[in-house]
Design a protein around this motif. Structure first.
Motif, PDB file in Angstrom:
ATOM      1  N   VAL A  56       0.844  -1.224   0.067  1.00 27.81           N
ATOM      2  CA  VAL A  56       0.016   0.111  -0.119  1.00 27.81           C
ATOM      3  C   VAL A  56       0.763   1.224   0.398  1.00 27.81           C
ATOM      4  O   VAL A  56       0.731   2.200  -0.741  1.00 27.81           O
ATOM      5  N   THR A  57       2.028   1.354   0.715  1.00 32.72           N
ATOM      6  CA  THR A  57       2.874   2.270   0.901  1.00 32.72           C
ATOM      7  C   THR A  57       3.561   2.566  -0.460  1.00 32.72           C
ATOM      8  O   THR A  57       3.634   3.747  -1.022  1.00 32.72           O
ATOM      9  N   THR A  58       3.768   1.520  -1.021  1.00 38.12           N
ATOM     10  CA  THR A  58       4.336   1.445  -2.442  1.00 38.12           C
ATOM     11  C   THR A  58       3.577   2.101  -3.444  1.00 38.12           C
ATOM     12  O   THR A  58       4.156   3.038  -4.131  1.00 38.12           O
ATOM     13  N   ALA A  59       2.218   1.710  -3.435  1.00 35.59           N
ATOM     14  CA  ALA A  59       1.455   2.273  -4.491  1.00 35.59           C
ATOM     15  C   ALA A  59       1.193   3.852  -4.042  1.00 35.59           C
ATOM     16  O   ALA A  59       1.085   4.684  -4.917  1.00 35.59           O
ATOM     17  N   VAL A  60       1.031   4.095  -2.833  1.00 37.16           N
ATOM     18  CA  VAL A  60       0.814   5.597  -2.597  1.00 37.16           C
ATOM     19  C   VAL A  60       2.094   6.436  -3.190  1.00 37.16           C
ATOM     20  O   VAL A  60       2.112   7.588  -3.594  1.00 37.16           O
ATOM     21  N   ILE A  61       3.138   5.815  -2.764  1.00 38.61           N
ATOM     22  CA  ILE A  61       4.698   6.712  -3.168  1.00 38.61           C
ATOM     23  C   ILE A  61       4.740   6.906  -4.668  1.00 38.61           C
ATOM     24  O   ILE A  61       4.839   8.082  -5.249  1.00 38.61           O
ATOM     25  N   ALA A  62       4.428   5.994  -5.250  1.00 37.20           N
ATOM     26  CA  ALA A  62       4.506   5.719  -6.779  1.00 37.20           C
ATOM     27  C   ALA A  62       3.439   6.652  -7.405  1.00 37.20           C
ATOM     28  O   ALA A  62       3.921   7.205  -8.474  1.00 37.20           O
TER      29      ALA A  62
ATOM     30  N   ASP B 218      -5.089   4.642 -12.641  1.00 35.58           N
ATOM     31  CA  ASP B 218      -3.739   4.091 -12.456  1.00 35.58           C
ATOM     32  C   ASP B 218      -3.779   3.116 -11.396  1.00 35.58           C
ATOM     33  O   ASP B 218      -2.919   2.304 -11.082  1.00 35.58           O
ATOM     34  N   THR B 219      -4.723   3.137 -10.178  1.00 38.24           N
ATOM     35  CA  THR B 219      -4.697   2.092  -9.295  1.00 38.24           C
ATOM     36  C   THR B 219      -4.879   0.720  -9.956  1.00 38.24           C
ATOM     37  O   THR B 219      -4.846  -0.381  -9.147  1.00 38.24           O
ATOM     38  N   SER B 220      -5.372   0.623 -11.180  1.00 39.13           N
ATOM     39  CA  SER B 220      -5.887  -0.808 -11.657  1.00 39.13           C
ATOM     40  C   SER B 220      -4.324  -1.409 -11.991  1.00 39.13           C
ATOM     41  O   SER B 220      -4.377  -2.711 -12.061  1.00 39.13           O
ATOM     42  N   LEU B 221      -3.531  -0.556 -11.677  1.00 30.99           N
ATOM     43  CA  LEU B 221      -2.128  -1.365 -12.235  1.00 30.99           C
ATOM     44  C   LEU B 221      -1.297  -1.746 -10.580  1.00 30.99           C
ATOM     45  O   LEU B 221      -0.271  -2.444 -10.795  1.00 30.99           O
ATOM     46  N   VAL B 222      -1.899  -1.372  -9.672  1.00 35.59           N
ATOM     47  CA  VAL B 222      -1.055  -1.402  -8.365  1.00 35.59           C
ATOM     48  C   VAL B 222      -1.412  -3.212  -7.750  1.00 35.59           C
ATOM     49  O   VAL B 222      -0.520  -3.452  -6.611  1.00 35.59           O
ATOM     50  N   SER B 223      -2.087  -3.961  -8.484  1.00 33.41           N
ATOM     51  CA  SER B 223      -2.320  -5.319  -7.988  1.00 33.41           C
ATOM     52  C   SER B 223      -0.812  -6.135  -8.375  1.00 33.41           C
ATOM     53  O   SER B 223      -0.804  -7.094  -7.914  1.00 33.41           O
ATOM     54  N   VAL B 224       0.099  -5.538  -9.084  1.00 35.48           N
ATOM     55  CA  VAL B 224       1.057  -6.265  -9.403  1.00 35.48           C
ATOM     56  C   VAL B 224       1.941  -6.442  -8.298  1.00 35.48           C
ATOM     57  O   VAL B 224       3.101  -7.318  -8.123  1.00 35.48           O
ATOM     58  N   VAL B 225       1.703  -5.552  -7.079  1.00 33.01           N
ATOM     59  CA  VAL B 225       2.467  -5.705  -5.911  1.00 33.01           C
ATOM     60  C   VAL B 225       1.507  -6.310  -4.742  1.00 33.01           C
ATOM     61  O   VAL B 225       1.682  -6.273  -3.597  1.00 33.01           O
ATOM     62  N   GLY B 226       0.511  -6.874  -5.316  1.00 33.57           N
ATOM     63  CA  GLY B 226      -0.419  -7.673  -4.324  1.00 33.57           C
ATOM     64  C   GLY B 226      -1.471  -6.808  -3.540  1.00 33.57           C
ATOM     65  O   GLY B 226      -2.050  -7.530  -2.625  1.00 33.57           O
ATOM     66  N   ILE B 227      -1.949  -5.978  -4.026  1.00 32.79           N
ATOM     67  CA  ILE B 227      -3.165  -5.267  -3.517  1.00 32.79           C
ATOM     68  C   ILE B 227      -4.104  -5.666  -3.954  1.00 32.79           C
ATOM     69  O   ILE B 227      -4.374  -5.740  -5.395  1.00 32.79           O
ATOM     70  N   SER B 228      -5.468  -5.797  -3.274  1.00 34.36           N
ATOM     71  CA  SER B 228      -6.543  -6.441  -3.871  1.00 34.36           C
ATOM     72  C   SER B 228      -7.433  -5.442  -4.245  1.00 34.36           C
ATOM     73  O   SER B 228      -8.673  -5.112  -3.463  1.00 34.36           O
ATOM     74  N   GLU B 229      -7.125  -4.621  -5.053  1.00 33.97           N
ATOM     75  CA  GLU B 229      -8.091  -3.470  -5.616  1.00 33.97           C
ATOM     76  C   GLU B 229      -9.035  -4.330  -6.632  1.00 33.97           C
ATOM     77  O   GLU B 229      -8.961  -5.434  -6.808  1.00 33.97           O
ATOM     78  N   ILE B 230      -9.994  -3.495  -7.241  1.00 33.68           N
ATOM     79  CA  ILE B 230     -11.032  -3.934  -7.993  1.00 33.68           C
ATOM     80  C   ILE B 230     -10.652  -4.867  -9.311  1.00 33.68           C
ATOM     81  O   ILE B 230     -11.120  -5.803  -9.718  1.00 33.68           O
ATOM     82  N   ALA B 231      -9.410  -4.460  -9.925  1.00 33.98           N
ATOM     83  CA  ALA B 231      -8.818  -5.006 -10.996  1.00 33.98           C
ATOM     84  C   ALA B 231      -8.306  -6.374 -10.684  1.00 33.98           C
ATOM     85  O   ALA B 231      -8.767  -7.566 -11.279  1.00 33.98           O
ATOM     86  N   ARG B 232      -7.717  -6.826  -9.626  1.00 36.80           N
ATOM     87  CA  ARG B 232      -7.217  -7.730  -9.082  1.00 36.80           C
ATOM     88  C   ARG B 232      -8.365  -8.712  -8.782  1.00 36.80           C
ATOM     89  O   ARG B 232      -8.279 -10.085  -8.990  1.00 36.80           O
TER      90      ARG B 232
END
Length: 221
Positions: free
Chosen positions: A88-94, A159-173
């Motif tokens: 989550v921190t990774t996603a926010v920073i990026a 762009d949050t649709s891409l953060v699933s690559v680091v394991g975040i269970s957002e809606i795309a994942r």
């Protein structure tokens, strides 16, 4: 037909459970990005050429490189320097760094649109730099760029649709998990697309209303 409705309902219910994390990531990244944008926009107007050059490099770098690369760089790069952060921190920073570059250009454009006479008058009245920024420059700039900032929130949500690559269970994942379970990709991703559409259209509607209000205020009506 009943199977299609069952899959659609299952997908919709699961996707809704991931919507809060999408909104959290979007707004958690928006405010740091706005801070970067304000700082970058102000520094881009600096009389020092080296400062303008460095801001230009930042903007060019982050606007010219795929956002997915920055997720990987933050997620795998920071631990190399002893900073072991979570997904989550990774996603926010990026998201913040990437969209801060876009907001830098938005703020810079807003600053260029200000009446120079007001700044000259405030200098003549003895206002300090901080007073000019606090009372004149920033309030008017932020008022003028509100619609653009809301548009940037929409881009962050996308762009949050891409953060699933680091394991975040957002809606795309979550949608991909439903596809694996049901083998109905068309139905599931249609529901996902409609979810993004409703969220982004709602924000776009608010942006248009705010833009109309800003125009009325600035025109004196």
């Amino acid at each position: 037909m009943s199977n299609i409705l069952s899959v659609a309902l299952d997908a919709f219910q699961l996707i809704l459970t991931g919507l809060p994390i999408v909104l959290f990531l979007a707004f958690a990244a928006f405010f740091p990005a706005l801070g970067l944008g304000i700082a970058g926009g102000l520094l881009a107007s600096s009389p020092l050429a080296i400062v303008r050059f460095l801001i230009g490099v930042y903007v060019y770098l982050f606007r010219s490189t795929p956002f997915l690369m920055f997720i990987f760089l933050v997620y795998y790069g920071l631990p190399e320097f002893g900073l072991d952060i979570g997904p989550v921190t990774t996603a926010v920073i990026a998201l913040s760094l990437s969209h801060g570059a876009y907001m830098t250009e938005i703020v810079r454009g807003g600053l260029l649109g200000l009446d120079k006479g007001q700044n000259e008058a405030s200098v003549a009245l003895g206002f300090s730099l901080f007073q000019r920024l606090r009372d004149i420059t920033l309030p008017q700039t932020l008022m003028a760029i509100i619609p653009s900032l809301l548009g940037q929130i929409i881009l962050i949500i996308k762009d949050t649709s891409l953060v699933s690559v680091v394991g975040i269970s957002e809606i795309a994942r979550l949608a991909k998990e439903v596809v694996i379970r049901t083998n109905q990709p068309f139905i599931v991703f249609t529901i996902l697309a409609l979810t993004y559409f409703v969220v982004c259209f709602s924000l776009e509607f608010v942006a248009r209303k705010l833009e109309e209000k800003v125009r009325r205020i600035t025109s004196g009506h």
